[in-house]
Design a protein around this motif. Sequence first.
Motif, PDB file in Angstrom:
ATOM      1  N   ARG A   1      -9.942  -2.443   0.899  1.00 40.61           N
ATOM      2  CA  ARG A   1     -10.537  -1.346   0.125  1.00 40.61           C
ATOM      3  C   ARG A   1     -10.467  -1.654  -1.374  1.00 40.61           C
ATOM      4  NH1 ARG A   1      -7.772   4.140   1.457  1.00 40.61           N
ATOM      5  NH2 ARG A   1      -8.325   3.481   3.550  1.00 40.61           N
ATOM      6  N   LEU A   2      -9.309  -2.170  -1.801  1.00 45.09           N
ATOM      7  CA  LEU A   2      -9.196  -2.562  -3.210  1.00 45.09           C
ATOM      8  C   LEU A   2     -10.241  -3.616  -3.548  1.00 45.09           C
ATOM      9  CD1 LEU A   2      -5.419  -2.971  -4.186  1.00 45.09           C
ATOM     10  CD2 LEU A   2      -6.903  -1.027  -4.537  1.00 45.09           C
TER      11      LEU A   2
ATOM     12  N   LEU B   1      -6.455   0.925  -8.070  1.00 44.98           N
ATOM     13  CA  LEU B   1      -7.449  -0.053  -8.496  1.00 44.98           C
ATOM     14  C   LEU B   1      -7.911   0.248  -9.921  1.00 44.98           C
ATOM     15  CD1 LEU B   1     -10.839  -0.698  -8.596  1.00 44.98           C
ATOM     16  CD2 LEU B   1      -9.213  -2.479  -7.994  1.00 44.98           C
TER      17      LEU B   1
ATOM     18  N   MET C   1     -13.695  -2.007  -3.959  1.00 41.16           N
ATOM     19  CA  MET C   1     -13.825  -1.242  -5.199  1.00 41.16           C
ATOM     20  C   MET C   1     -13.827  -2.169  -6.416  1.00 41.16           C
ATOM     21  SD  MET C   1     -11.639   2.240  -4.555  1.00 41.16           S
ATOM     22  CE  MET C   1     -10.129   1.498  -4.007  1.00 41.16           C
ATOM     23  N   SER C   2     -12.954  -3.160  -6.360  1.00 45.41           N
ATOM     24  CA  SER C   2     -12.879  -4.113  -7.463  1.00 45.41           C
ATOM     25  C   SER C   2     -14.220  -4.843  -7.624  1.00 45.41           C
ATOM     26  CB  SER C   2     -11.749  -5.102  -7.169  1.00 45.41           C
ATOM     27  OG  SER C   2     -11.880  -6.251  -7.926  1.00 45.41           O
TER      28      SER C   2
ATOM     29  N   PHE D   1      -5.888  -1.501   3.042  1.00 48.09           N
ATOM     30  CA  PHE D   1      -5.694  -1.169   1.643  1.00 48.09           C
ATOM     31  C   PHE D   1      -6.234  -2.299   0.753  1.00 48.09           C
ATOM     32  CE2 PHE D   1      -2.799  -1.549  -2.071  1.00 48.09           C
ATOM     33  CZ  PHE D   1      -3.156  -0.383  -2.713  1.00 48.09           C
ATOM     34  N   LEU D   2      -5.856  -3.533   1.078  1.00 47.31           N
ATOM     35  CA  LEU D   2      -6.314  -4.659   0.251  1.00 47.31           C
ATOM     36  C   LEU D   2      -7.827  -4.824   0.355  1.00 47.31           C
ATOM     37  CD1 LEU D   2      -3.502  -7.325   0.770  1.00 47.31           C
ATOM     38  CD2 LEU D   2      -3.875  -5.814  -1.176  1.00 47.31           C
TER      39      LEU D   2
ATOM     40  N   ASP E   1       4.353  -7.467   2.312  1.00 44.04           N
ATOM     41  CA  ASP E   1       4.721  -6.581   3.412  1.00 44.04           C
ATOM     42  C   ASP E   1       6.132  -6.031   3.314  1.00 44.04           C
ATOM     43  OD1 ASP E   1       2.287  -6.729   4.588  1.00 44.04           O
ATOM     44  OD2 ASP E   1       2.784  -8.425   5.869  1.00 44.04           O
TER      45      ASP E   1
ATOM     46  N   GLY F   1      -2.563  -1.163   7.954  1.00 46.47           N
ATOM     47  CA  GLY F   1      -2.636  -0.293   6.778  1.00 46.47           C
ATOM     48  C   GLY F   1      -2.696  -1.123   5.516  1.00 46.47           C
ATOM     49  N   ARG F   2      -1.858  -2.125   5.451  1.00 45.17           N
ATOM     50  CA  ARG F   2      -1.840  -2.981   4.268  1.00 45.17           C
ATOM     51  C   ARG F   2      -3.145  -3.760   4.135  1.00 45.17           C
ATOM     52  NH1 ARG F   2      -1.829  -8.490   4.054  1.00 45.17           N
ATOM     53  NH2 ARG F   2      -0.073  -8.725   5.473  1.00 45.17           N
TER      54      ARG F   2
ATOM     55  N   PRO G   1       5.746  -4.345   9.007  1.00 41.54           N
ATOM     56  CA  PRO G   1       4.454  -4.922   9.310  1.00 41.54           C
ATOM     57  C   PRO G   1       4.622  -6.278   9.975  1.00 41.54           C
ATOM     58  CG  PRO G   1       4.494  -4.035   7.096  1.00 41.54           C
ATOM     59  CD  PRO G   1       5.886  -3.956   7.622  1.00 41.54           C
ATOM     60  N   ALA G   2       3.817  -6.530  10.955  1.00 39.89           N
ATOM     61  CA  ALA G   2       3.981  -7.756  11.722  1.00 39.89           C
ATOM     62  C   ALA G   2       3.610  -8.974  10.901  1.00 39.89           C
ATOM     63  CB  ALA G   2       3.116  -7.695  12.962  1.00 39.89           C
TER      64      ALA G   2
ATOM     65  N   ASN H   1       0.812  -1.222   0.000  1.00 39.06           N
ATOM     66  CA  ASN H   1       0.000   0.000   0.000  1.00 39.06           C
ATOM     67  C   ASN H   1       0.842   1.267   0.000  1.00 39.06           C
ATOM     68  OD1 ASN H   1       0.671  -1.071   2.571  1.00 39.06           O
ATOM     69  ND2 ASN H   1      -0.544   0.521   3.545  1.00 39.06           N
ATOM     70  N   ARG H   2       2.182   1.112  -0.106  1.00 38.12           N
ATOM     71  CA  ARG H   2       3.049   2.295  -0.110  1.00 38.12           C
ATOM     72  C   ARG H   2       3.809   2.437  -1.427  1.00 38.12           C
ATOM     73  NH1 ARG H   2       5.414   1.116   5.915  1.00 38.12           N
ATOM     74  NH2 ARG H   2       3.651   2.004   7.064  1.00 38.12           N
TER      75      ARG H   2
ATOM     76  N   ASP I   1       1.314  -0.841  10.620  1.00 38.06           N
ATOM     77  CA  ASP I   1       1.580  -0.971   9.203  1.00 38.06           C
ATOM     78  C   ASP I   1       0.854  -2.143   8.582  1.00 38.06           C
ATOM     79  OD1 ASP I   1       3.150   1.238   9.167  1.00 38.06           O
ATOM     80  OD2 ASP I   1       4.918   0.131   9.798  1.00 38.06           O
TER      81      ASP I   1
ATOM     82  N   HIS J   1       9.629 -13.506  15.355  1.00 41.00           N
ATOM     83  CA  HIS J   1       8.223 -13.811  15.587  1.00 41.00           C
ATOM     84  C   HIS J   1       8.016 -15.144  16.291  1.00 41.00           C
ATOM     85  CE1 HIS J   1       7.336 -10.276  13.393  1.00 41.00           C
ATOM     86  NE2 HIS J   1       8.029 -10.704  12.360  1.00 41.00           N
TER      87      HIS J   1
END
Lengths: 664, 151
Positions: free
Chosen positions: B121-122, A312, B125-126, B118-119, A589, B114-115, B13-14, A217-218, B111, A663
Amino acid sequence: MNPIAKNSSDAPLMRVPEFGRAPLGSAAEKRLASLWETLPGWRGWLATVDHKEIGLRYIITAFVFLLIGGVEALVMRVQLARPDQALLTPEQYNQLFTMHGVTMIFLYSLPILSGFSNYLWPLLLGSRDMAFPRLNALSYWLFLFAGIFLYVSFPVGQAPNAGWFNYVPLSSLEFDTGPNIDVYALGMVLLGISTTVGSINFVVTLFRMRAPGMSINRVPIMVWGTLTASVGNLLAVPSVSLAFFLLWLDRQTGTHFFDVSNGGKPLLWQHLFWMFGHPWVYVVVLPAMGIVSDALPTFCRRPLVGYAAVALSTMATMLLGFEVWIHHMFATGLPTLALSFFGAASMVISIPSAVAVFAWIATIWLGRPVFTTPFLFFAGFVMLFVIGGVSGVMTAAVPLDFQLTDTYFVVAHLHYVLLGINVFPVVGGIYYWFPKFFGRMMDERLGKWSFWVMFTGFNIGFFPMHIAGLMGMPRRIYTYSGDMGWNTINMVTSIGAFLFAAGILIFMVNALISLKRGALAGNNPWDAATLEWSVSSPPPAYNFAVIPLIASRHPLWENRADEGAARSSLDEGYLLLQGRETLATTPLDARPDLILKMPDDSYAPFFLGLFSALMFAGLLLQWWDFAGLMAIAGGIALTAWMWPGRKQEQSASAMHSARDAEHG
Amino acid sequence: MLPDTEPLAFNLPASGASRMSAMRTLTALFGAPLLWVVQMSLSEALAAYACYPHQAPLAAPVWSSLVLMLAGISLICLIGALLSGFTAWSLWRQAEQERKFPGTDKNRLADAQGRRRFLARLGMMSSLLFIIATLFTGCAIIFVSPCSSWF
């Protein structure tokens, strides 16, 4: 826990990369420079795999093809400026308009975008190179040789002459007995290899070469555009390569794939060609739209409005573009309902296109626009995009398309699309990234002149073509009678075309002057947000002294944009100094995954490209032994390319185990 | 300024924190587009063959139930696309819940959230776009008779 200790079975291949700084002039920085710099002189020139060098070569070569195609267009406009002109014979006109189309569509519009992407991707993504540097070099050499191949018969009057979509049976041996079509067929197969290997490189680079923290997303929108186009290429190019190969077989070996008198199907050509052809239209505009989406916000002083929606819409446009090819075949007699499905799908494309347009307009509206030359080109692009898009939706309506097929209306539409959505963003993009490419600014006053002359000339030249088409003027006629009522409109069009060419000339003069006398650019002369502006102008051979850690979509605007509390680390990161190394990260990621040992410079891509081109020349001339010999020579070049070297031995790092440790 | 942490863990991101299964994400992102492609490909092939099976066009389709077949295909694809859209919507809601109630390790999860948002949301919309595309394509069956002439 010590991450290395956790996975002792991989110990010989494990290494935790050093983390630190490598300021300019430090020992680490000097070592990096010595590792990544290309040898000076012709040896280095032939062997380099530096993505920046390859990117600039792509841009310059494609621009030369643009000029060649432009001169062809001007000659045609002189011929058509007045009725009953005899500057060109019909056969010369056929070859000119065919080569104009082939040049602009295949040798300019995608390669120039590949140039931008090759140069910029690793810099945008925070990497030291593309995923496959040698494949990158091969892609360029094949493009160059395919371009030369396609032009080789032009000087002797035997150039491709059946239009860029080369319909059968006109292009079959029965009606076109010279080498013209064979040159086109083999040249396209050769060019298809270049496009394919380049596309594979882009796809892998996006998913594996992003800086740590640059999650999906970046990613800059330009990267989305080129990624989408590359995936599109991988699906579309096989179709056209197959079509041209089958046509070559029909012409050379007597097969009957397209021969109707022996059970072949001429419509098969159209299907195969347009299954490729329409996606290709999006392939040559989506990365250019990405240029605008990334660069326009710089001059609006705010981030792009609707990042996710634009990303998109980019991908959706490409996908929709794969199911609309029959709108190029509305006049072929296919059943009505079958056409209607494609008419409906073609209209749906207006939705994602409109999303992108509104995002750009909103970015300008909500920002504080700075009216520099690049901004003018990008804003002009938005207007031309709307005009070209609207005329496209009009031709998606089957009954209207029946009236407009093969008229100048379609010529106007495709030029608004290809020039408006490709050339304007590209020229704007060159103004924008010129300081990064060469370390100097382009002249603003000449820049604004070039924009206004190009923009005015373009609209004077191409808008009247819509009217000529509505008045019934067919495309591809070499002259017309004075009493058809098309005289004035053609004269205006020709004047506009020359004015547009003058704008391009001003741009070139500006570029040449600025190379020598332009004001020195710092790292970030536009105060832009993306990673390429964090390094010097031009960038060093190794791109980034340390692999940066990314915390937001706009690493250089974090203190002013609403990017959250985290901050990117650009000066401190992974050093990776043990040979040509860069970092591979995970696809979504961008977590550190592997240390990649990147290949050194090599002559192999050049020779593989050269031998491949010579093999195709052998096929063209029916020198079968020579073609076989060149195939063997290509195999030897490939073996040299793949020969394992000690420098590539260590290929995995402790990143896996480090992550496991982290992790649990 | 770097936080005082081990570099590999910095701001990444974890991993393993995601509750969004890969299959649901793929469905949200690609379900509706894929079904639209299926609808287009089947409808086009059947409609073209039914009215022009060999060397000459026909006045009526070779299968009398062609319209029903096409309508059935469109309906099935539309239902599938709507389900895909529902999946995307539920993922979006889940991602929003995570944003509002991030748990204890806010920084580490930020983070990844956020990802995921984002996915999701995509995916929404898709799905929306291709539900519209499926409807558009289906409308052709209603408005155009299969083997009629345009003229």
